[in-house]
Design an enzyme around this catalytic site. Structure first.
Site, PDB file in Angstrom:
ATOM      1  N   ALA A 139       0.799  -1.233   0.000  1.00 60.35           N
ATOM      2  CA  ALA A 139       0.000   0.000   0.000  1.00 60.35           C
ATOM      3  C   ALA A 139       0.836   1.292   0.000  1.00 60.35           C
ATOM      4  O   ALA A 139       0.628   2.169  -0.854  1.00 60.35           O
ATOM      5  CB  ALA A 139      -0.968  -0.039   1.184  1.00 60.35           C
ATOM      6  N   ASP A 178      -4.086  -2.500   4.021  1.00 55.57           N
ATOM      7  CA  ASP A 178      -4.225  -1.649   2.832  1.00 55.57           C
ATOM      8  C   ASP A 178      -5.274  -0.561   3.025  1.00 55.57           C
ATOM      9  O   ASP A 178      -5.305   0.411   2.287  1.00 55.57           O
ATOM     10  CB  ASP A 178      -4.587  -2.507   1.619  1.00 55.57           C
ATOM     11  CG  ASP A 178      -3.422  -3.406   1.265  1.00 55.57           C
ATOM     12  OD1 ASP A 178      -3.230  -4.421   1.964  1.00 55.57           O
ATOM     13  OD2 ASP A 178      -2.677  -3.068   0.334  1.00 55.57           O
TER      14      ASP A 178
END
Ligand code: MRU
Length: 364
Positions: free
Chosen positions: A55, A244
């Site tokens: 991420a 994420d």
């Protein structure tokens, strides 16, 4: 982190002052190869094809993608087009939109003549911030590992289970979930990591194991279904994973399979921590299961595996019968009630709105 004695980040601007260097993560663990991004389309492709992934790193890559776009054409139309296309490459990690918005906001009302320079500057700030943020996550997480070591009488190895890759390859440096492990190892605490292989793309077996191996951290790769068994037998002191997207109420979205680890940890009284930077918190949503879009990827990632033969050749092998369909959900959501704590750059908090807003009062 160092690779064969040379310090690397996962993304950088080359000596020419504009092209962007990255590590081609699809080649690991078999080869350490760097490559260059010379256009925003290449940046978008690198994120979509998971040449870069994780991420925070896709956020930084998106930001540099907008800088490359502004270098080619600093118009509003290009800014919007590149923002939209890059943002659509991977839907689940909020860091991507966060970084793209940060660059776009900085360019608002700026003359076209200075837009490229501003975009590169903001992208560099995002990358530098990520390094400092992940290092702080490591410091706060180290205290948790040290407390477990203290509880064990400072006598035995602390066993930590992790899923996917939330190490330095997933960020600009240090990592999120693995940063506390690096700091503990460097501080002389004996740690051993159970590395979930993380089907279908095997980020654990290929990337986390490669990172830990390079840094000399003891580890063992396990199949994704082994965690529950290990926890039942007292072989896991704690789990640490990345995320994420985390909602304002502390629901945590991470690589597919994370939820099952959290359930097993809960059932066995094993602490389950999630490490994250501020850029991963989506303050606009509350219910992760209902509100987080889950990326679905190609069936072939499930039906075809590839590996290196003894001759060094990388070969793809189909593992399913012809005609069998495969479903490939990239992420799942772990409800906040299963999370022992969130390790952020500002400290450790409960996975709840109260916990998060105590650390981030500006979002209360
Ligand atoms: O699909 P990937 O490899 O991008 O997924 C990565 C993860 O799930 C990580 O755990 C997550 O990005 C947090 S990383 C710091």
């Amino acid at each position: 982190m160092k690779v064969k004695g040379v310090a690397y980040r996962t993304i950088w601007v080359n000596g020419d002052g504009w092209s962007v260097g990255i590590i081609d993560q699809t080649k690991l663990p078999h080869a350490f190869v760097t490559t260059n991004l010379t256009s925003w389309e290449e940046a978008a492709h690198a994120i979509k094809a998971m040449i870069v992934r994780g991420a925070p790193l896709i956020g930084a890559t998106g930001a540099y993608g907008l800088a490359l776009a502004m270098r080619a054409d600093p118009s509003d139309a290009m800014l919007e087009k590149a923002h939209t296309v890059i943002n659509e490459t991977r839907p689940t990690a909020i860091n991507l939109k966060w970084a793209l918005d940060r660059v776009r906001n900085a360019l608002h009302n700026q003359p076209t003549s200075s837009r490229a320079a501003i975009a590169y500057q903001v992208a560099a700030e995002i990358a530098d911030d990520d390094v400092a943020t992940c290092s702080s996550i490591g410091d706060h997480g180290l205290k948790i590992i040290d407390a477990l070591y203290e509880k064990a009488g400072r006598k035995r190895t602390i066993n930590i289970l992790t899923h996917c890759n939330a190490g330095w390859l997933a960020t600009v440096d240090w990592g999120t979930a693995i940063a506390p492990i690096y700091k503990a190892h460097d501080a002389g605490i004996p740690v051993h990591v159970w590395v979930d292989e993380t089907r279908p793309r095997n980020q654990g077996a290929s990337l986390t194991a490669w990172e830990l191996n390079s840094h000399g951290v003891p580890h063992t790769v396990i199949v994704d279904n082994a965690g529950g068994h290990l926890m039942q037998h007292g072989s896991v002191d704690m789990c640490i994973v990345g995320t994420d997207r985390t909602t304002r109420e502390g629901d945590v979205c991470n690589k597919i399979g994370t939820y099952l680890k959290a359930l097993a940890a809960h059932d066995n009284g094993v602490p389950f921590y999630v490490a994250l930077p501020h850029s991963t918190i989506d303050w606009t949503i509350r219910d992760g299961v209902k509100e987080i879009p889950i990326e679905e990827r190609a069936q072939e990632e499930v039906t075809v595996m590839s590996g290196r033969t003894s001759d060094g050749e990388i070969v793809p092998v189909t593992i399913t019968p012809e005609g069998s369909k495969a479903a490939n959900f990239g992420f799942d959501v772990t409800p906040a009630r299963l999370v022992t704590g969130l390790i952020t750059e500002r400290g450790v908090c409960a996975a709840s709105e109260a916990g998060l807003t105590k650390l981030y009062p500006e979002f209360a």
